[in-house]
Scaffold this active site. Sequence first.
Site, PDB file in Angstrom:
ATOM      1  N   ASP A  49       0.752  -1.198   0.018  1.00 35.27           N
ATOM      2  CA  ASP A  49       0.073  -0.152  -0.036  1.00 35.27           C
ATOM      3  C   ASP A  49       0.955   1.249  -0.125  1.00 35.27           C
ATOM      4  O   ASP A  49       1.799   1.327   0.816  1.00 35.27           O
ATOM      5  CB  ASP A  49      -0.800   0.035   1.160  1.00 35.27           C
ATOM      6  CG  ASP A  49      -1.921   1.040   1.070  1.00 35.27           C
ATOM      7  OD1 ASP A  49      -2.429   1.489   0.325  1.00 35.27           O
ATOM      8  OD2 ASP A  49      -2.349   1.456   2.514  1.00 35.27           O
ATOM      9  N   HIS A  50       0.672   2.231  -0.999  1.00 30.35           N
ATOM     10  CA  HIS A  50       1.305   3.338  -1.048  1.00 30.35           C
ATOM     11  C   HIS A  50       2.972   2.919  -1.048  1.00 30.35           C
ATOM     12  O   HIS A  50       3.704   3.616  -0.229  1.00 30.35           O
ATOM     13  CB  HIS A  50       1.145   4.151   0.096  1.00 30.35           C
ATOM     14  CG  HIS A  50      -0.226   4.911  -0.019  1.00 30.35           C
ATOM     15  ND1 HIS A  50      -0.531   5.981  -0.918  1.00 30.35           N
ATOM     16  CD2 HIS A  50      -1.151   4.755   0.674  1.00 30.35           C
ATOM     17  CE1 HIS A  50      -1.920   6.216  -0.835  1.00 30.35           C
ATOM     18  NE2 HIS A  50      -2.168   5.231   0.199  1.00 30.35           N
TER      19      HIS A  50
ATOM     20  N   GLU B  73      -1.301   6.190  -8.557  1.00 31.33           N
ATOM     21  CA  GLU B  73      -2.157   7.077  -8.157  1.00 31.33           C
ATOM     22  C   GLU B  73      -1.676   8.552  -8.783  1.00 31.33           C
ATOM     23  O   GLU B  73      -0.658   8.729  -8.995  1.00 31.33           O
ATOM     24  CB  GLU B  73      -1.879   7.491  -6.474  1.00 31.33           C
ATOM     25  CG  GLU B  73      -2.557   8.457  -5.885  1.00 31.33           C
ATOM     26  CD  GLU B  73      -2.505   8.403  -4.458  1.00 31.33           C
ATOM     27  OE1 GLU B  73      -2.192   7.555  -3.874  1.00 31.33           O
ATOM     28  OE2 GLU B  73      -2.571   9.664  -3.612  1.00 31.33           O
TER      29      GLU B  73
ATOM     30  N   HIS C 112      -7.609  10.017   3.870  1.00 27.92           N
ATOM     31  CA  HIS C 112      -7.153   9.035   4.868  1.00 27.92           C
ATOM     32  C   HIS C 112      -7.172   9.567   6.455  1.00 27.92           C
ATOM     33  O   HIS C 112      -7.219  10.753   6.587  1.00 27.92           O
ATOM     34  CB  HIS C 112      -5.451   8.830   4.673  1.00 27.92           C
ATOM     35  CG  HIS C 112      -5.056   7.984   3.364  1.00 27.92           C
ATOM     36  ND1 HIS C 112      -4.276   8.497   2.711  1.00 27.92           N
ATOM     37  CD2 HIS C 112      -5.645   6.741   3.025  1.00 27.92           C
ATOM     38  CE1 HIS C 112      -3.996   7.861   1.559  1.00 27.92           C
ATOM     39  NE2 HIS C 112      -4.705   6.519   1.845  1.00 27.92           N
ATOM     40  N   GLY C 113      -7.825   8.423   7.192  1.00 31.49           N
ATOM     41  CA  GLY C 113      -7.964   8.990   8.597  1.00 31.49           C
ATOM     42  C   GLY C 113      -9.299   9.366   8.768  1.00 31.49           C
ATOM     43  O   GLY C 113     -10.141   9.112   7.928  1.00 31.49           O
TER      44      GLY C 113
ATOM     45  N   GLY D 291      -8.905   5.706   1.919  1.00 25.94           N
ATOM     46  CA  GLY D 291      -9.835   6.476   2.862  1.00 25.94           C
ATOM     47  C   GLY D 291     -11.009   6.107   3.158  1.00 25.94           C
ATOM     48  O   GLY D 291     -12.077   6.572   3.556  1.00 25.94           O
TER      49      GLY D 291
ATOM     50  N   ASN E   2     -10.230   0.697   0.255  1.00 27.02           N
ATOM     51  CA  ASN E   2      -9.128   0.527   1.203  1.00 27.02           C
ATOM     52  C   ASN E   2      -9.588   0.911   2.659  1.00 27.02           C
ATOM     53  O   ASN E   2     -10.024   2.050   2.765  1.00 27.02           O
ATOM     54  CB  ASN E   2      -7.774   1.636   1.161  1.00 27.02           C
ATOM     55  CG  ASN E   2      -7.178   0.959  -0.191  1.00 27.02           C
ATOM     56  OD1 ASN E   2      -7.858   0.199  -0.947  1.00 27.02           O
ATOM     57  ND2 ASN E   2      -5.933   1.854  -0.477  1.00 27.02           N
TER      58      ASN E   2
ATOM     59  N   ASN F 252      -8.357   1.231   6.740  1.00 26.92           N
ATOM     60  CA  ASN F 252      -7.535   0.913   7.722  1.00 26.92           C
ATOM     61  C   ASN F 252      -7.886   1.767   9.173  1.00 26.92           C
ATOM     62  O   ASN F 252      -8.030   0.839  10.287  1.00 26.92           O
ATOM     63  CB  ASN F 252      -5.864   1.662   7.394  1.00 26.92           C
ATOM     64  CG  ASN F 252      -4.944   1.415   8.194  1.00 26.92           C
ATOM     65  OD1 ASN F 252      -4.961   0.489   9.051  1.00 26.92           O
ATOM     66  ND2 ASN F 252      -3.998   2.065   8.145  1.00 26.92           N
ATOM     67  N   THR F 253      -8.157   2.888   8.953  1.00 29.84           N
ATOM     68  CA  THR F 253      -8.395   3.566  10.311  1.00 29.84           C
ATOM     69  C   THR F 253      -9.465   3.084  11.086  1.00 29.84           C
ATOM     70  O   THR F 253      -9.461   2.994  12.437  1.00 29.84           O
ATOM     71  CB  THR F 253      -8.698   5.255  10.016  1.00 29.84           C
ATOM     72  OG1 THR F 253      -7.435   5.815   9.360  1.00 29.84           O
ATOM     73  CG2 THR F 253      -8.892   5.834  11.122  1.00 29.84           C
TER      74      THR F 253
END
Length: 289
Positions: A85-86, A136, A178-179, A209, A230, A232-233
């Site tokens: 990822d990234h 991206e 993101h976040g 995000g 995606n 994650n947070t």
Amino acid sequence: MALVSAKQMLNDARDGHYAVGAFNINNLEWTKLILEVVEELKSPVMLGVSEGAVKYMGGFNVVADMVKALVEALNISVPVALHLDHGSYEGSFKAIEAGFTSVMYDGSHLPLEENLQKTREVVAYAHERGISVEAEVGSIGGEEDGIVGAGELADPKECQLLADTGIDFLAAGIGNIHGKYPANWAGLSFDQLEKIQASTNGKPLVLHGGSGIPVEQVKKAISLGVSKVNVNTELQLEFAAATRKYIEEGKDQIGKGYDPRKLLKAGTDAIQAKVEDMNKNYFGCADKA
Ligand code: 13P
């Protein structure tokens, strides 16, 4: 089943109008849990690993070997892609060498020409080995592993140029970050998403995000070509809240409640409910494997 490239699973998702969840993993507990949930749900899955998480877990080989061994030991039959990822330019090559089956090369912070050129190089190396590539343009807002973006709408023309490098799927900002989303967040820009979809010739699109976006917006994005979301947070928040509750209730002090296997269970169980909910009710990928 051996780990697979994400190309086929995302083309299938695009054609079937659902999305594959790309869940970030941070340790053995999360990885095992996510694999068990997707097997139960019969969902394809991508396990996303940032370079920060790679470093935390001990390196690319440790992550690849752990995931491969878990897939085998748990008899996982659904398609699983292990995805960087990234990734940096160097990291993308290292991940492929270690056995990752998909990479995101993120050159979005570079001048466009350089991003295009480096993406082409990663694509050539990856495709020779049957590995899928995400790239991206523009930048996804928020902060991830110290990379801060301002929250952007990607330029459809730039998206087209990047799609033409031969990548398998494209991450393009449509107002997502993101976040945690701020209270005054404007929401996703579906106008922009439509323009990007029109300029990229059916390339599966990726929504970064994915934590905290209202379900109707996620579904609408999927109807407009998003095939990978995606997350994650949201899993981190669930894990932290359940772990905090366990300790605040003094459960670590009862019997051997301090045993890490017990201590980490409350958080891990909380992730289970979240992954199930997202795959079933947001992404629509249950029973797609
Ligand atoms: P969130 O942490 O906001 O879910 O974003 C995850 C992501 O996009 C990983 O690339």
